[in-house]
Motif scaffolding. Structure first.
Motif, PDB file in Angstrom:
ATOM      1  N   LEU A  58       0.864  -1.245   0.028  1.00 47.60           N
ATOM      2  CA  LEU A  58       0.016  -0.025   0.039  1.00 47.60           C
ATOM      3  C   LEU A  58       0.849   1.337   0.041  1.00 47.60           C
ATOM      4  N   ALA A  59       1.995   1.163   0.583  1.00 42.72           N
ATOM      5  CA  ALA A  59       2.881   2.497   0.549  1.00 42.72           C
ATOM      6  C   ALA A  59       3.305   2.822  -0.762  1.00 42.72           C
ATOM      7  N   VAL A  60       3.633   1.631  -1.716  1.00 47.69           N
ATOM      8  CA  VAL A  60       3.915   2.073  -3.125  1.00 47.69           C
ATOM      9  C   VAL A  60       2.824   2.660  -3.760  1.00 47.69           C
ATOM     10  N   LEU A  61       1.264   2.197  -3.559  1.00 46.71           N
ATOM     11  CA  LEU A  61       0.316   2.841  -4.308  1.00 46.71           C
ATOM     12  C   LEU A  61       0.199   4.224  -3.658  1.00 46.71           C
ATOM     13  N   LEU A  62       0.449   4.517  -2.155  1.00 44.08           N
ATOM     14  CA  LEU A  62       0.289   5.959  -1.784  1.00 44.08           C
ATOM     15  C   LEU A  62       1.501   6.668  -2.009  1.00 44.08           C
ATOM     16  N   LEU A  63       2.534   6.251  -2.323  1.00 47.12           N
ATOM     17  CA  LEU A  63       3.712   7.144  -2.980  1.00 47.12           C
ATOM     18  C   LEU A  63       3.374   7.615  -4.431  1.00 47.12           C
ATOM     19  N   CYS A  64       2.667   6.930  -5.062  1.00 45.29           N
ATOM     20  CA  CYS A  64       2.152   7.292  -6.452  1.00 45.29           C
ATOM     21  C   CYS A  64       1.073   8.480  -6.180  1.00 45.29           C
ATOM     22  N   THR A 129      11.443  14.351  13.010  1.00 51.71           N
ATOM     23  CA  THR A 129      12.821  14.265  12.487  1.00 51.71           C
ATOM     24  C   THR A 129      12.919  14.713  11.039  1.00 51.71           C
ATOM     25  N   HIS A 130      11.909  14.672  10.413  1.00 51.49           N
ATOM     26  CA  HIS A 130      11.814  14.845   8.768  1.00 51.49           C
ATOM     27  C   HIS A 130      12.431  14.027   7.952  1.00 51.49           C
ATOM     28  N   ILE A 131      12.354  12.768   8.591  1.00 50.99           N
ATOM     29  CA  ILE A 131      13.168  11.672   7.983  1.00 50.99           C
ATOM     30  C   ILE A 131      12.363  10.747   7.120  1.00 50.99           C
ATOM     31  N   ALA A 132      12.118  10.774   5.905  1.00 52.46           N
ATOM     32  CA  ALA A 132      11.193   9.864   5.099  1.00 52.46           C
ATOM     33  C   ALA A 132      10.113   9.396   5.664  1.00 52.46           C
ATOM     34  N   PRO A 133       8.886  10.058   5.859  1.00 55.08           N
ATOM     35  CA  PRO A 133       7.637   9.624   6.353  1.00 55.08           C
ATOM     36  C   PRO A 133       7.226   8.747   5.581  1.00 55.08           C
ATOM     37  N   ILE A 134       6.441   7.870   6.274  1.00 52.50           N
ATOM     38  CA  ILE A 134       5.448   6.615   5.828  1.00 52.50           C
ATOM     39  C   ILE A 134       4.597   7.267   4.863  1.00 52.50           C
ATOM     40  N   PRO A 135       4.309   6.887   3.452  1.00 54.77           N
ATOM     41  CA  PRO A 135       3.349   7.316   2.486  1.00 54.77           C
ATOM     42  C   PRO A 135       2.187   7.963   3.259  1.00 54.77           C
ATOM     43  N   VAL A 136       1.489   7.052   4.049  1.00 57.01           N
ATOM     44  CA  VAL A 136       0.265   7.611   4.593  1.00 57.01           C
ATOM     45  C   VAL A 136       0.376   8.698   5.716  1.00 57.01           C
ATOM     46  N   ASP A 137       1.523   8.891   6.323  1.00 57.65           N
ATOM     47  CA  ASP A 137       1.543   9.960   6.852  1.00 57.65           C
ATOM     48  C   ASP A 137       1.967  11.203   6.218  1.00 57.65           C
ATOM     49  N   ARG A 138       2.864  11.027   4.855  1.00 60.60           N
ATOM     50  CA  ARG A 138       3.086  12.218   4.103  1.00 60.60           C
ATOM     51  C   ARG A 138       1.825  12.575   3.483  1.00 60.60           C
ATOM     52  N   LEU A 139       0.946  11.743   3.283  1.00 60.62           N
ATOM     53  CA  LEU A 139      -0.560  11.949   2.750  1.00 60.62           C
ATOM     54  C   LEU A 139      -0.975  12.996   3.735  1.00 60.62           C
ATOM     55  N   THR A 140      -0.984  12.743   5.010  1.00 64.22           N
ATOM     56  CA  THR A 140      -1.734  13.646   5.826  1.00 64.22           C
ATOM     57  C   THR A 140      -1.220  14.905   5.808  1.00 64.22           C
ATOM     58  N   LEU A 141       0.229  15.145   5.878  1.00 60.15           N
ATOM     59  CA  LEU A 141       0.984  16.410   5.780  1.00 60.15           C
ATOM     60  C   LEU A 141       0.598  17.051   4.480  1.00 60.15           C
ATOM     61  N   ILE A 142       0.550  16.441   3.401  1.00 63.98           N
ATOM     62  CA  ILE A 142       0.271  17.046   1.962  1.00 63.98           C
ATOM     63  C   ILE A 142      -1.254  17.609   2.128  1.00 63.98           C
ATOM     64  N   LEU A 143      -2.238  16.723   2.475  1.00 63.18           N
ATOM     65  CA  LEU A 143      -3.727  17.329   2.609  1.00 63.18           C
ATOM     66  C   LEU A 143      -3.659  18.478   3.601  1.00 63.18           C
ATOM     67  N   GLN A 144      -2.863  18.331   4.707  1.00 62.69           N
ATOM     68  CA  GLN A 144      -2.957  19.722   5.734  1.00 62.69           C
ATOM     69  C   GLN A 144      -2.692  20.607   5.011  1.00 62.69           C
ATOM     70  N   ALA A 145      -1.484  20.625   4.126  1.00 59.08           N
ATOM     71  CA  ALA A 145      -0.792  21.995   3.172  1.00 59.08           C
ATOM     72  C   ALA A 145      -1.810  22.314   2.381  1.00 59.08           C
ATOM     73  N   LEU A 146      -2.558  21.385   1.437  1.00 63.26           N
ATOM     74  CA  LEU A 146      -3.337  21.553   0.332  1.00 63.26           C
ATOM     75  C   LEU A 146      -4.721  22.350   0.909  1.00 63.26           C
ATOM     76  N   THR A 147      -5.253  21.809   2.129  1.00 64.30           N
ATOM     77  CA  THR A 147      -6.344  22.101   2.500  1.00 64.30           C
ATOM     78  C   THR A 147      -6.150  23.632   3.677  1.00 64.30           C
ATOM     79  N   ARG A 148      -5.003  23.713   3.936  1.00 66.76           N
ATOM     80  CA  ARG A 148      -4.545  24.873   4.882  1.00 66.76           C
ATOM     81  C   ARG A 148      -5.412  24.554   6.142  1.00 66.76           C
ATOM     82  N   THR A 149      -5.623  23.405   6.555  1.00 71.32           N
ATOM     83  CA  THR A 149      -6.140  23.132   7.912  1.00 71.32           C
ATOM     84  C   THR A 149      -5.117  22.610   8.973  1.00 71.32           C
ATOM     85  N   ASN A 150      -5.523  22.043   9.697  1.00 71.09           N
ATOM     86  CA  ASN A 150      -4.525  21.271  10.858  1.00 71.09           C
ATOM     87  C   ASN A 150      -4.548  19.923  10.681  1.00 71.09           C
TER      88      ASN A 150
END
Length: 220
Positions: A58-64, A129-150
């Motif tokens: 699933l990490a591979v799919l989320l990576l894409c 630590t900002h070292i290679a988040p798991i793709p699902v956690d990176r998705l959380t951060l991406i959505l946070q930035a895109l939606t400008r929410t917490n």
């Protein structure tokens, strides 16, 4: 700088170690896991392979998916974290298989509650630590930035999405799953500032000390 990198990697490793411990505790509680972990267990039981193996797939799919949303190259390093996490979960489940099997509701609830808190703590530590988040956690951060929410809202949205998939694959859905959807984001959002306050001195001060040394060694 070398010492700072070692400190950062040590904190990253500790965060992953704590995170996988928490995931394993929620699975062993038999009250239902987080929607993402419920999906992993459902795929493992009804399709095949181990829980950790599906973590990587699933990490591979989320990576894409993350690459498309952020319009950047796939963060391949995130697969390393997913691989370490998958192996960690499988190891903890092997250790806990005959050791932690709560039989009472109190024991199950205590095991789940402890796991949920540990997941929040481990996730906040390794993310800081900002070292290679798991793709699902990176998705959380991406959505946070895109939606400008917490991080609470973006995390909850992701939980709801994986909840639907977990139901389709007959994962271990229970009261624990509902508690994760309602509390998982809140717990992580609460741990993030505490982790930042605790870890920043370990990371920032080392950077400052290294810079000071560099300045003294190379006077103008």
């Amino acid at each position: 700088m070398k010492r700072m990198r070692k400190t950062r990697f040590l904190l990253y490793s500790c965060g992953i170690f704590i995170l996988t411990l928490g995931v394993s505790l929620t699975i062993q509680s038999d009250l239902g896991t987080s929607p993402f972990d419920a999906l992993l267990v459902g795929l493992s039981e009804h399709v095949g392979l181990s829980v950790g193996s599906w973590e990587v797939i699933l990490a591979v799919l989320l990576l894409c998916c993350n690459s498309l949303l952020s319009r950047q190259r796939p963060e391949i390093s995130g697969l390393v974290t997913a691989l370490i996490t998958g192996v960690g979960i499988d190891i903890w489940l092997f250790i806990f298989h005959d050791w932690i099997e709560p039989a009472t509701w109190f024991g199950k609830l205590f095991c789940f509650g402890a796991g949920l808190l540990v997941i929040g703590l481990g996730t906040s530590i390794y993310l800081h630590t900002h070292i290679a988040p798991i793709p699902v956690d990176r998705l959380t951060l991406i959505l946070q930035a895109l939606t400008r929410t917490n991080i609470l809202l973006s995390r909850t949205f992701i939980y709801l999405f994986f909840l639907i998939l977990a139901v389709l694959f007959r994962g271990p859905i229970g009261i624990g799953t509902l508690l994760t959807v309602c509390l998982g984001g809140i717990i992580l959002n609460s741990f993030m500032p505490l982790t930042q306050k605790a870890l920043d001195p370990l990371l920032t001060n080392r950077d400052s000390a290294a810079n000071d040394t560099s300045i003294r060694s190379h006077p103008q």
